[in-house]
Each structure stands twice: as structure tokens, then as C-alpha cells.
Design an enzyme around this catalytic site. Structure first.
Site, mmCIF file in Angstrom:
data_model
loop_
_atom_site.group_PDB
_atom_site.id
_atom_site.type_symbol
_atom_site.label_atom_id
_atom_site.label_comp_id
_atom_site.label_asym_id
_atom_site.label_seq_id
_atom_site.Cartn_x
_atom_site.Cartn_y
_atom_site.Cartn_z
ATOM 1 N N ASP A 109 -7.175 -38.618 10.644
ATOM 2 C CA ASP A 109 -8.572 -39.006 10.831
ATOM 3 C C ASP A 109 -9.189 -39.352 9.491
ATOM 4 O OD1 ASP A 109 -9.703 -36.448 9.661
ATOM 5 O OD2 ASP A 109 -8.594 -35.604 11.349
ATOM 6 N N GLU B 209 25.438 -49.243 4.177
ATOM 7 C CA GLU B 209 24.092 -48.784 4.543
ATOM 8 C C GLU B 209 23.251 -48.511 3.293
ATOM 9 O OE1 GLU B 209 23.892 -46.334 8.714
ATOM 10 O OE2 GLU B 209 25.036 -45.420 7.092
#
Ligand code: GLA
Length: 749
Positions: A553, A633
């Protein structure tokens, strides 16, 4: 004329300093102006402060003609109106409504008085215009100096009780934002109890409106949902003590025809991290009343004579440029005048976090080897997550004991810190300061330091209890341990977690009459702790977290420039989570990590390149064990990070566009960053499904200069801005699900 003594307290010279607030003494109309919006109120008969307009800038017009007063059956009239039955608080659009005064709609404030009465009738007293932006003591709020913001305070009072509500408006002309909060004062001779006190109310004379709100659950936060407002109420909120995974204190109101690209919309963002309530009511006359603030459930606040109570702040924005335009207002406003510290606009250290790599099972050698191997990925910071302290071998124990677990980290944290830092990495640490495990030294020594309802067994969450941080000695105890760790171990980053909703809400040190304040006192205590941390360590990179995005928030963003967006690190789910979060919050506030496959939350496997592109739409990091990665990777991951870094400035400072809605479009999820000068743009995303003999998908770019020429960096091909925006660009048709997309275009002369 109304009864109250009306006194002008306008500062001398107000007209000359910014002039974004004006007051017409004849018509009693207040006008607040930002570059593209306008907000108007009028003090009408009997001192009733009415809302006239909030919307696009209209010029000099005063809009009081919009209010039509008629005799409406069963809508009562103030006594002073005598035989005039056309004035009713039940009908008039108001700035801030009370209760028991003839207005039967949902109200902004409810007060209980000692004599058992509960009426509140707020009437206009006067106003004051102040330079710069008002502040809220102990609470997060947008900030702004004299050149950025102006404040209008309007005083309303309930004549009978002395209850005063000072409505505070913060006007940010350049940002096109207006903030609101309310200061309740008791100027009477008897104390009263606030039972409901919303931060702002917005009354619209006409609809229709649709509401977009963001609901969710743990690991699936901020899912947008759009619904028409119907007669009656729409409400959502949190009673969990945090803003919560389930609902977010950000809401959008828009016209039914509003789209991403065009149409009228309003955003409301509550700058608060605890219980909240959003309410919208469509009344009998199709008028719409909207409000948000602290949830009244299990809330009351004693206001003694002379006392003052501040509500949290609401940031309001209005745009005619659709949902994208609205998001830009909130992204810019929060980045410029809410979030603080040196990292808001500057590159954040790229971190690797060991949580999904090890969970609780590690020792110092394992940690060191992850850090060492992560060097090859190109990271800047190693974050030691949960499990390094106390007797923390599982989530049954240890919270509250913020001293290193020497059985796991042999040689101590200081030593491990030196080793990690000798690699050239910074060290970060996970903490959960608001909690205690029953199996901890802290709990054994101070069993009364947690929230606990007397005479009842506590409700557990993740097998832990909430510390009563409303108590100073509890806060001091926790913070002292954390501060000395940061200092001794040269910690550069803190992840502040919060892994259960508040429960057993009762503080053993407060008198019964004040137990209704505990939820709010808790939030204030949290803010005090975080403020002390960042004041003491201004260079610390600070990330908030609550089981991922359970406390995502605007309040938290005042303290930390990033928040761990979700415990769900699956790249495909993240597309939707990050999409939803982007409506109200800046992209760089969302912590986003590349994690291992099969993903731990969903079992899904997607390529490292796709995972990297998705993590690039946030604050980039890794959360995996590099020792388990193949050479290929590792190379791809490093390349992904380099590509992210090459465009980081665009992400930190640019404008963000959602190019497709992953809840509607099953084919692809794409987004775009555009530099403020529109010289550079980046299109990214994921093709969601691949079909045999697939049709071609086209993406339409946004926010470019139509007549400028843009060169795509990988192919060298040149396009006009108009072509990219209006004719679209075919997406690559590579085989395989969840193919990543990344295209950069730069303006050429
Ligand atoms: C929360 C966080 C995770 C991790 C765990 C550790 O769930 O969101 O990232 O830190 O706690 O317990």
C-alpha cells in the site's frame, strides 16, 4: 445566514504565491486547481459545505448551478430551514457527512457522546490556505514544499458538542493530484468517542460509475475486478490489521465507457497499512457517494477535551485519458512526492535471496556457496532470508530472538558477512520484527508482550503471535537488536516481513476504554519503527513484505521503495499479479524475482528467459539455487540481467503502459515503458499460448511521437511512431508456450 461565527483566516499574500486555491467571498465557492483538474466546493445556506465538482479542468466556471434543490419526500430538513423543504442533507452533495442530521446515506464520521447521543452535524466555520503540503504527525503522507504544493484547511464544527473536523486538502498542481485527510479536534468541554472517521468523501451528483477494485489472496494478490455501482452499497476492506492480500486500499471509479486509453476515471489511494474500508453508495437520486478510511470494525478513538486525532491520507487523481492516464498520475506522484530515499530513482542493487533455494535448511557454507556462485549471475547483494536467527529450524520457533543461530551460521553472522562482502557483494537480511513464536526466549521471558485477549486461548497464524508493538518497551527491545545487527554486520538491505494477520487484538497495558485504539496504534507503532530505521540508516535498501503482497500500500511505500509483490514467483501467474498492481503503484515498487522451475507455487516450468522478462517488470532479483543451474541457464540468466540493467533507467523514470489485459487476452500479455521525452521505448511480455498454424498477433504501441522515427535495436528496422501505434507490429511466431518478447526502439534523427 448560518449561525456559526465565520472567520476568514486566509494568510496575507495568499493570492500571490501559487493561487491554486481560490475562494470567492460572494458565492462562497472554493476552487482547487491542478494543471488538468479542478475541484470545487461551496458553503451553502446554514453553513453546509457542499461538493460541486471534481473532474477535468473547466476554466473559471462556478458549478453551483448543478445543485437543484427540490422537496424530496422522506428527506428531512434542517430546523433552520423552517418552512423550506427543499434543503435536505439527505440529498445535498457534501464534503464530509455526519450522522443523525437527516442524511440517511452512508456517512463519513460517527461520534458517540458521553450522554449516549450519537448525532454529528458538521457546519462550516472558516478556512486557511497554507504554503506547502500539510503533514500528518507519525503517519505517511505525500510531501511537498512551497513550490510543489499548497494546503487548504476547511474547518467544520458541530455546534452542540465542540467536535471540530478540519478537512485538509493538499494540492499538487503539477502532479494533478489532490490529497485529503481530516483532523478531528475536541474544542468542547466533554470527551467524545469517534466510531467512524473516514479520510475523505467524494459525492458525485450523477453516475453511472463502475468500480475497479483489487481483490486477491495469499500468492494471488491484486486481481482487478470491474463492476457497475448499483443502488445500495458496494464495500470492501480489511479487518486483518494489515491492508491485506484480500483487498487493496486502492480503487478506481470510472465511466462505463472508460478504457485503458480514454475516458474519465478517478483513483483513490489510502496511504495507510492497516484496517481499511471503502464504501460507495448509489442513492435514491442516482447520486454517488464514495469514501475510504480506517475500518470502523473494532475501532474507536477517545478524543478528550483539547485532543486532536488525524485520519490517514487519501491520494486522489482524476484523468480523462483512461486508466493508463490515471496510473501515470499515481506512478509519478508516488515516485516524486511519497517514496523517499536515494533508491527511488536510482538503480537498485540486484539481489539473490536464498528462501526458495534453501527454506530453513542451510548452514554458513551453503549460504556462502550460493553467494559465490551468484557472482556469475551478476548480482550485487545477497539476502539471507528466514531461518538465520534464534532456534529457527522451522516456522514453529525462534521469532523474537534476533540473534544469530550459531548452530546454522557457525562463526556468527559478522564472520559470514565479512566473507560475503569479501566477494564484492553487499549483505541483506530478512527480519520479522512484529512477531513472536511461543517457542522463543522472548516469549518465555515476556509472555505478556504479545496481543492477547484476557481469559481466551490465542488464535495462532503460521504458529506465531503478534507482538504488542503498541508498547514502547516492546518496540525498543526489538529495534535495539535489529539496529545492532545492522551496524555490526554491515547490513545494506532489510526485508521486513509480516506473516500473519493481526489476531487476539487486545493490549494488556491499555485501559478498557482504549482497546478500540489498538489496531490503529499498532499501525502507528509500525510506522514509528520503520521511520527510526530509515532515519538511522539512510543508505539502507529497505523492502517491505507481508507473506508477499499482504501489505502492499501507499503507506508502506513512504518507508520502503520496494515491496515484495507476492510469494508467488511463477512467471505466468506473476503476469496477472504485476498487471493488477501496476494500476495503482509504480512498477519499480514491485519486488520480482527469477525463481527455479518447476515453480514451487504452481509446478509450472517456463524458460529462464521468460522468467527474466517477467522479473524485469519489477525490481529485479533472483530467488533460486544457482548451484543447481546448468551452464546454459546461468548464461541466459546473466544475459537477462544485463538486458534489464541496460534499460533500468527507462523502468525507473519512464511511463508504463499496459498493452494487453491478461485476464481477457488469452494470447499474450505485453507492456511498454516509454521515456519521458519519448525518445526510447521498450516493449516486453510473454506470448501466452502457441497454436498450430497460429494467426499473427499484432501489438499496438503507445505513448510515442507520431511523427518521430524509431529504430528497433535488434533488427535495425525503422518505423514511424504513427505506424508503431496505429498499424501495429506483428509479434514473433516462435514455437513453444510462454515465449518472451522484448523489443527496444530508439528515436533517430
Ligand atoms: C514470507 C515471505 C517470503 C519468505 C518467507 C520466510 O512468506 O513473503 O518471501 O521470506 O516469509 O518465512
Amino acid at each position: 445566514m448560518f449561525r456559526a461565527v465565520y472567520k476568514l483566516k486566509q494568510e496575507a499574500g495568499v493570492e500571490s504565491f501559487m493561487n491554486y486555491v481560490t475562494f470567492n467571498e460572494q458565492s462562497m465557492v472554493f476552487t482547487l486547481r491542478t494543471e488538468h483538474t479542478m475541484y470545487q466546493m461551496q458553503v451553502r445556506q446554514f453553513g453546509i459545505l457542499c461538493h460541486l465538482y471534481y473532474g477535468p479542468f473547466l476554466g473559471e466556471d462556478e458549478l453551483d448551478y448543478r445543485i437543484i434543490e427540490l422537496d424530496r419526500g422522506f428527506s428531512p430538513n434542517p430546523y433552520e430551514a423552517d418552512r423550506d423543504r427543499t434543503i435536505s442533507l439527505d440529498i445535498l452533495p457534501q464534503e464530509y457527512s455526519g450522522y443523525g442530521n437527516g442524511d440517511y446515506r452512508v456517512c463519513a464520521a460517527e461520534v458517540d457522546f458521553q450522554d449516549g447521543s450519537a448525532a454529528l452535524d458538521l457546519r462550516y466555520q472558516g478556512y486557511e490556505v497554507l504554503k506547502g503540503k500539510y503533514k500528518l504527525p507519525g503517519m505517511p503522507a505525500m510531501f511537498g514544499d512551497d513550490t510543489q504544493a499548497e494546503t487548504l484547511e476547511i474547518r467544520l464544527a458541530d455546534e452542540y458538542s465542540g467536535a471540530n473536523a478540519v478537512l485538509m486538502f493538499g494540492i499538487f498542481p503539477k502532479l494533478d493530484l489532490i490529497t485529503r485527510a481530516v483532523r478531528f479536534e475536541n474544542l468542547g468541554d466533554r470527551s467524545y468517542r469517534l466510531r467512524k472517521v473516514m479520510s475523505a468523501q467524494l459525492d458525485f451528483l450523477d453516475g453511472p460509475f463502475e468500480l475497479i477494485h483489487f481483490h486477491g489472496r495469499h500468492t494471488m494478490e491484486r486481481m482487478p475486478e470491474r463492476l457497475p455501482l448499483m443502488h445500495g452499497m458496494a464495500r470492501f476492506g480489511s479487518r486483518r490489521g494489515t491492508s491485506s492480500h484480500q483487498h487493496n486500499p486502492f480503487a478506481i471509479l470510472c465511466r462505463p465507457d472508460t478504457t485503458e486509453e480514454r475516458g474519465l476515471c478517478y483513483g483513490l489511494s489510502l496511504v495507510y497499512s492497516g484496517n481499511f474500508l471503502f464504501e460507495a453508495e448509489v442513492d435514491q437520486m442516482n447520486q454517488v457517494r464514495v469514501m475510504m478510511g480506517i475500518h470502523p470494525a473494532h475501532f474507536w478513538q477517545e478524543v478528550q477535551c483539547g485532543d486532536v486525532f488525524y485520519t490517514p491520507e487519501i491520494i486522489m487523481g482524476c484523468s480523462e485519458d483512461g486508466l493508463t492516464g490515471l496510473s501515470h498520475l499515481f506512478h509519478d506522484g508516488m515516485r516524486q512526492n511519497l517514496m523517499r530515499g536515494k533508491y527511488v530513482f536510482s538503480p537498485r542493487p540486484v539481489l539473490i535471496n536464498n528462501w526458495e533455494a534453501t527454506y530453513f535448511t542451510f548452514d554458513e557454507e551453503k549460504i556462502f556457496s550460493i553467494a559465490e556462485k551468484a557472482l556469475d549471475l551478476g548480482v550485487d547483494l545477497f539476502v539471507l532470508d528466514d531461518g538465520w536467527f534464534g532456534k529457527r529450524d522451522s516456522d514453529f520457533s525462534g521469532l523474537g530472538d534476533w540473534t544469530v543461530n550459531e548452530e546454522k551460521i557457525r562463526g556468527g553472522l559478522k564472520n559470514l558477512s565479512e566473507r560475503i562482502r569479501s566477494l564484492g557483494l553487499k549483505l541483506g537480511l530478512w527480519i520479522e520484527p512484529e512477531m513472536v513464536s511461543e517457542d522463543s526466549n522472548l516469549y518465555r521471558e515476556h509472555p505478556d508482550w504479545c496481543l492477547r485477549v484476557p481469559g481466551r486461548l490465542p488464535v495462532r497464524g503460521r504458529y506465531q503471535l503478534n507482538l504488542d508493538i503498541t508498547r514502547q518497551e516492546v518496540r525498543d527491545h526489538v529495534m535495539e537488536q535489529i539496529i545492532s545487527l545492522i551496524e555490526e554486520c554491515h547490513i545494506s538491505y532489510i526485508k521486513w516481513d509480516m506473516n500473519r494477520s493481526l489476531g487476539n487484538v487486545y493490549s494488556s497495558v491499555l485501559i478498557p476504554q482504549k482497546q478500540g485504539e489498538v489496531f490503529h496504534r499498532y499501525v502507528l507503532a509500525l510506522y514509528e519503527m520503520q521511520e527510526s530505521l530509515i532515519t538511522r540508516f539512510p543508505d539502507l535498501l529497505f523492502e517491505n513484505c507481508s507473506g508477499g503482497g499482504g501489505r502492499f500500500d501507499a503507506g508502506m511505500l513512504y518507508y520502503s521503495p520496494q515491496i515484495w509483490c507476492s510469494d508467488n514467483t511463477d512467471a505466468v501467474d506473476r503476469l496477472r499479479i504485476q498487471y493488477g498492481t501496476s494500476f495503482g503503484y509504480p512498477i519499480t515498487s514491485m519486488g520480482a524475482h527469477v525463481s527455479a522451475v518447476p515453480n514451487h507455487q504452481t509446478g509450472r516450468s517456463v524458460s529462464i528467459r521468460t522468467r527474466s522478462v517477467v522479473a524485469s517488470c519489477g525490481t529485479y532479483g533472483f530467488e533460486l539455487d544457482p548451484e543447481k543451474m546448468t551452464k546454459e541457464e546461468m548464461q541466459e540468466a546473466r544475459k537477462g540481467l544485463e538486458e534489464y540493467k541496460a534499460t533500468e533507467n527507462l523502468r525507473l523514470c519512464g511511463d508504463f503502459y499496459r498493452l494487453s489485459n491478461p485476464f481477457m487476452n488469452q494470447d499474450f500479455c505485453l507492456w511498454q515503458f516509454v521515456s519521458k521525452e519519448k525518445k526510447e521505448t521498450l516493449v516486453e511480455g510473454v506470448i501466452l499460448r502457441h497454436q498450430a498454424n497460429s494467426p499473427v498477433f499484432y501489438v499496438y504501441l503507445r505513448g510515442l511521437k507520431a511523427d518521430a522515427r524509431y529504430q528497433r535495436t535488434d533488427t535495425g528496422r525503422v518505423y514511424s511512431g504513427a505506424a508503431l501505434m496505429k498499424a501495429g507490429l506483428p509479434l514473433p511466431l516462435e514455437l513453444g508456450e510462454y515465449q518472451p518478447v522484448r523489443m527496444i526502439f530508439r528515436e533517430i534523427p
